[in-house]
Scaffold this active site. Structure first.
Site, short mmCIF file in Angstrom:
data_model
loop_
_atom_site.label_atom_id
_atom_site.label_comp_id
_atom_site.label_asym_id
_atom_site.label_seq_id
_atom_site.Cartn_x
_atom_site.Cartn_y
_atom_site.Cartn_z
N ARG A 66 65.09 88.72 74.38
CA ARG A 66 65.56 90.09 74.58
C ARG A 66 65.68 90.82 73.25
O ARG A 66 66.45 90.43 72.39
CB ARG A 66 66.89 90.09 75.32
CG ARG A 66 66.73 89.54 76.71
CD ARG A 66 67.81 89.95 77.67
NE ARG A 66 67.55 89.28 78.94
CZ ARG A 66 66.84 89.80 79.94
NH1 ARG A 66 66.34 91.02 79.82
NH2 ARG A 66 66.62 89.12 81.04
N ASP A 98 51.18 101.57 51.16
CA ASP A 98 51.02 102.96 51.60
C ASP A 98 52.01 103.88 50.87
O ASP A 98 51.68 105.00 50.48
CB ASP A 98 51.26 103.11 53.11
CG ASP A 98 50.23 102.34 53.92
OD1 ASP A 98 49.13 102.08 53.40
OD2 ASP A 98 50.53 101.99 55.08
N1 LIG Z 1 58.55 92.06 46.39
C1 LIG Z 1 58.44 93.21 45.70
N2 LIG Z 1 59.35 93.53 44.76
C2 LIG Z 1 59.28 94.69 44.08
N3 LIG Z 1 58.31 95.61 44.27
C3 LIG Z 1 57.37 95.34 45.19
C4 LIG Z 1 57.37 94.13 45.96
N4 LIG Z 1 56.32 94.16 46.80
C5 LIG Z 1 55.69 95.32 46.56
N5 LIG Z 1 56.30 96.03 45.60
C6 LIG Z 1 55.90 97.36 45.08
O1 LIG Z 1 54.98 97.97 45.96
C7 LIG Z 1 53.68 98.07 45.35
C8 LIG Z 1 52.60 97.79 46.37
O2 LIG Z 1 52.78 96.50 46.91
P1 LIG Z 1 51.59 95.46 47.17
O3 LIG Z 1 50.95 95.11 45.89
O4 LIG Z 1 52.20 94.37 47.99
O5 LIG Z 1 50.56 96.34 48.00
P2 LIG Z 1 49.77 96.00 49.33
O6 LIG Z 1 49.39 94.56 49.33
O7 LIG Z 1 48.72 97.00 49.46
O8 LIG Z 1 50.91 96.24 50.38
P3 LIG Z 1 50.77 96.37 51.98
O9 LIG Z 1 51.06 94.99 52.48
O10 LIG Z 1 51.83 97.35 52.31
O11 LIG Z 1 49.37 96.83 52.25
C9 LIG Z 1 53.73 97.06 44.19
O12 LIG Z 1 52.88 97.43 43.15
C10 LIG Z 1 55.19 97.18 43.75
O13 LIG Z 1 55.37 98.34 42.97
#
Ligand SMILES: Nc1ncnc2c1ncn2[C@@H]1O[C@H](COP(=O)(O)OP(=O)(O)OP(=O)(O)O)[C@@H](O)[C@H]1O
Ligand SMILES: [Mg+2]
Length: 312
Positions: A29, A256
């Site tokens: 649920r 995004d």
């Molecule tokens: N665990 C984290 N801690 C701090 N900042 C983070 C973390 N994860 C993501 N970010 C921030 O968000 C930005 C984008 O994240 P990421 O590199 O995971 O992109 P992505 O893989 O395209 O993400 P998504 O899964 O949303 O498509 C990173 O460059 C960082 O600035």
């Protein structure tokens, strides 16, 4: 005039709930129930709107789910420009397992587009009047859409003198990079696929990003490395952002939110360093709250003060 228009060939409604524990057979649920618009470019437009900017979203609409998507975006003040498709717009399904602190994300296949349907998107984009300064395409391609779809959009943007920004993966990213785009936002996995290399540290990743710039695949590479931070690489400089220390409560929307903040600031003529700072903060802010919620402006502003940017 709208400076930023996003394209999402495979948008979705994200349905989410939370349960204490996930076990087989029993009725689980849900404690909560939420529906959010989803898909890369749709989210980029939503975040820009939240941060106080203005972006229009182009996406296909199919059936009742497609109508709902449009309604939800209307409610958020995002202006849509859509075209009709025969299939039903995709739904995704996310569950937070509260007891274990885990999130499950089911990404469903969505409808197949007929050739006439994806060609309609190209026609719509080519006919945009006035053309935006930034055209941002993001997300996967639906079944039936050729790998060079984004490369074709890149060509249209070039002809119209607009900047083309792309956040996607695999062969669709490779084909567009071969055409040459203004900005790409690969994460480490996408970067590995695109370059075919396996860098072992941040320096080697930057070299790989520089190589993409040097070979004309992208003018700017915004390389995001999740909890390891990010780098913004152009021909004449490398900006490095140290990661912000946060406890992620969700895995949804970091990429995004990062891209939205970056493009919004660049389109507002902020410096590259300032735009990058806000992008890193927005990416981290997206992860602060459980569920599918995107970044909150107050979190973005607060975290931006904690971002350190170094020039390489
Ligand atoms: N665990 C984290 N801690 C701090 N900042 C983070 C973390 N994860 C993501 N970010 C921030 O968000 C930005 C984008 O994240 P990421 O590199 O995971 O992109 P992505 O893989 O395209 O993400 P998504 O899964 O949303 O498509 C990173 O460059 C960082 O600035
Ligand atoms: Mg991503």
């Amino acid at each position: 005039m709208t400076d930023i228009i996003t394209i999402t060939p495979s948008p979705a409604i994200d349905l989410s709930t939370s349960v204490e524990r996930i076990v087989p057979v029993a009725k689980l649920r849900g404690k909560t129930q939420r529906r959010d618009p989803g898909g890369g470019g749709v989210n980029v437009a939503r975040v820009i709107r939240r941060l106080g900017g203005d972006a229009r979203a182009i996406y296909p609409v199919g059936g009742a789910i497609g109508k709902l998507l449009r309604q939800l975006l209307d409610q958020e003040g995002v202006v849509s420009q859509t075209w009709a498709i025969a299939g039903e717009t995709r739904e995704n399904f996310f569950v937070d397992e509260i007891g274990a602190g885990r999130q499950y994300r089911f990404i469903l296949p969505g409808p197949r587009l007929a050739e006439s349907e994806w060609r309609e998107c190209l026609t719509l984009v080519a006919a945009l009047e006035p053309f935006p300064r930034y055209l941002v395409a993001s997300g996967s391609l639906p079944e039936g859409v050729p790998d060079d779809f984004y490369a074709q959009v890149a060509r249209i943007a070039k002809q119209r003198g607009a900047k083309f920004v792309l956040d996607t993966s695999g062969p669709a990213l490779a084909a567009a990079a071969a055409e040459g785009v203004d900005l790409i936002k690969p994460n480490l996995r996408e970067m590995r696929e695109l370059t075919g290399s396996e860098p072992s540290d941040a320096y080697e990743w930057e070299v790989a990003a520089r190589d993409l710039v040097g070979t004309g695949k992208a003018t700017v590479v915004a390389l995001t490395m999740a909890h390891l931070g990010a780098a913004l690489v152009t021909r004449d400089e490398v900006l490095r952002a140290q990661p912000i220390l946060i406890t992620p409560r969700s895995a949804v929307g970091a990429g995004d939110s990062f891209l939205a903040a970056l493009i919004w600031r660049l389109a507002s003529d902020a410096s590259r360093a300032d735009a990058f700072r806000l992008a890193v903060a927005a990416g981290a802010a997206a992860l602060l709250h459980p569920g599918t919620e995107l970044c909150r402006p107050a979190d973005v502003a607060r975290l931006a003060e904690q971002v350190t940017i170094e020039r390489g």
